[in-house]
Design an enzyme around this catalytic site. Structure first.
Site, PDB file in Angstrom:
ATOM      1  N   HIS A  73     -23.341  31.138 -37.886  1.00 29.85           N
ATOM      2  CA  HIS A  73     -23.425  31.062 -36.423  1.00 29.85           C
ATOM      3  C   HIS A  73     -22.495  32.106 -35.787  1.00 29.85           C
ATOM      4  O   HIS A  73     -22.894  32.843 -34.883  1.00 29.85           O
ATOM      5  CB  HIS A  73     -23.047  29.639 -35.990  1.00 29.85           C
ATOM      6  CG  HIS A  73     -22.988  29.416 -34.507  1.00 29.85           C
ATOM      7  ND1 HIS A  73     -23.768  28.484 -33.862  1.00 29.85           N
ATOM      8  CD2 HIS A  73     -22.230  29.986 -33.536  1.00 29.85           C
ATOM      9  CE1 HIS A  73     -23.498  28.496 -32.562  1.00 29.85           C
ATOM     10  NE2 HIS A  73     -22.563  29.407 -32.336  1.00 29.85           N
ATOM     11  N   GLU A  74     -21.265  32.160 -36.288  1.00 24.77           N
ATOM     12  CA  GLU A  74     -20.284  33.065 -35.662  1.00 24.77           C
ATOM     13  C   GLU A  74     -20.596  34.527 -35.954  1.00 24.77           C
ATOM     14  O   GLU A  74     -20.454  35.380 -35.084  1.00 24.77           O
ATOM     15  CB  GLU A  74     -18.864  32.727 -36.128  1.00 24.77           C
ATOM     16  CG  GLU A  74     -18.401  31.317 -35.760  1.00 24.77           C
ATOM     17  CD  GLU A  74     -18.581  30.970 -34.285  1.00 24.77           C
ATOM     18  OE1 GLU A  74     -18.400  31.859 -33.422  1.00 24.77           O
ATOM     19  OE2 GLU A  74     -18.917  29.808 -33.990  1.00 24.77           O
ATOM     20  N   HIS A  95     -23.079  35.933 -33.655  1.00 21.65           N
ATOM     21  CA  HIS A  95     -22.567  36.352 -32.338  1.00 21.65           C
ATOM     22  C   HIS A  95     -22.203  37.835 -32.330  1.00 21.65           C
ATOM     23  O   HIS A  95     -22.331  38.504 -31.308  1.00 21.65           O
ATOM     24  CB  HIS A  95     -21.294  35.564 -31.987  1.00 21.65           C
ATOM     25  CG  HIS A  95     -21.550  34.256 -31.307  1.00 21.65           C
ATOM     26  ND1 HIS A  95     -22.203  34.154 -30.097  1.00 21.65           N
ATOM     27  CD2 HIS A  95     -21.206  32.988 -31.641  1.00 21.65           C
ATOM     28  CE1 HIS A  95     -22.259  32.881 -29.727  1.00 21.65           C
ATOM     29  NE2 HIS A  95     -21.663  32.145 -30.646  1.00 21.65           N
ATOM     30  N   CYS A 151     -22.675  25.595 -28.913  1.00 20.14           N
ATOM     31  CA  CYS A 151     -21.966  26.866 -28.771  1.00 20.14           C
ATOM     32  C   CYS A 151     -21.194  26.845 -27.458  1.00 20.14           C
ATOM     33  O   CYS A 151     -21.733  26.421 -26.436  1.00 20.14           O
ATOM     34  CB  CYS A 151     -22.994  27.998 -28.772  1.00 20.14           C
ATOM     35  SG  CYS A 151     -22.262  29.625 -28.607  1.00 20.14           S
TER      36      CYS A 151
HETATM   37 NI    NI Z   1     -21.465  30.087 -30.674  1.00 18.13          NI
END
Ligand code: NI
Length: 191
Positions: free
Chosen positions: A141-142, A145, A99
């Protein structure tokens, strides 16, 4: 604009929905594209696959995803606004993740291998994306966030599944991962 890294508290906040796709939002997306490519110039062994707005301190539900994750020369990204996971299933598979906001650390993260996401494109078109493999992983993953979740949160601390990248671009296991992660990152979730 710059990429913020742990333990910046903004990475742990929930981002808000985009209501209107106006010039401000398009400007945020342009900055994200530029920042991703600027980061890549400084990281010769890595490819900037995707990024979420909170990674530059903008708490809005926007992500960008690289259109071609293999070829560094193809540097275009699709922006997804208010992306939402509507279904995540399939076999849970462990894969390497890193990341931009967790410098140098990589880890093996278990994720469902199939995902369906709905989102809006920059022009306001609603899209539904069916993804598997790396793209599914990247989307999860995004979107994490946008809810203040980092990939390290998904790795149990007894799994010794952390790696770091050396000067040659090779991944080496992090030996004293607890000290290493503790120095870099506020430990998973709990205060
Ligand atoms: Ni990331």
């Amino acid at each position: 604009m710059k990429i913020i890294t742990t333990p910046d508290p903004r990475l742990r906040e929930k981002s808000e929905k985009v209501r209107v796709i106006d010039d401000e939002i398009l400007g945020v997306i342009a900055d994200m594209r530029k920042l991703s490519l600027d980061w890549e110039k400084e990281h010769p062994y890595e490819l900037s696959a995707a990024m979420a707005a909170p990674q530059m301190g903008v708490l809005k539900r926007i992500i960008i995803v690289r259109d071609d994750m293999e070829d560094k020369k193809k540097a275009t990204f699709t922006a997804l606004i208010n992306p939402e996971v509507i279904r995540a299933d399939g076999k849970v598979v462990k894969g390497d993740e890193g990341c931009l906001s967790v410098p140098e650390i990589y880890g093996k993260v278990p994720r469902p291998s199939k995902v369906r996401v709905k989102a809006k494109l920059e022009d306001g078109t609603e899209v539904r994306i069916k993804a598997t493999g790396e793209l599914a992983r990247t989307l999860l993953h995004e979107i994490d966030h946008l809810d203040g979740i980092l990939f390290i949160d998904h790795i149990k601390d007894d799994e010794k599944a952390f790696y770091r990248m050396n000067d040659k671009g090779e991944l080496e296991p992090v030996k004293d991962y607890e000290a290493e992660i503790r120095d870099n990152v506020e430990l998973w979730g709990e205060e």
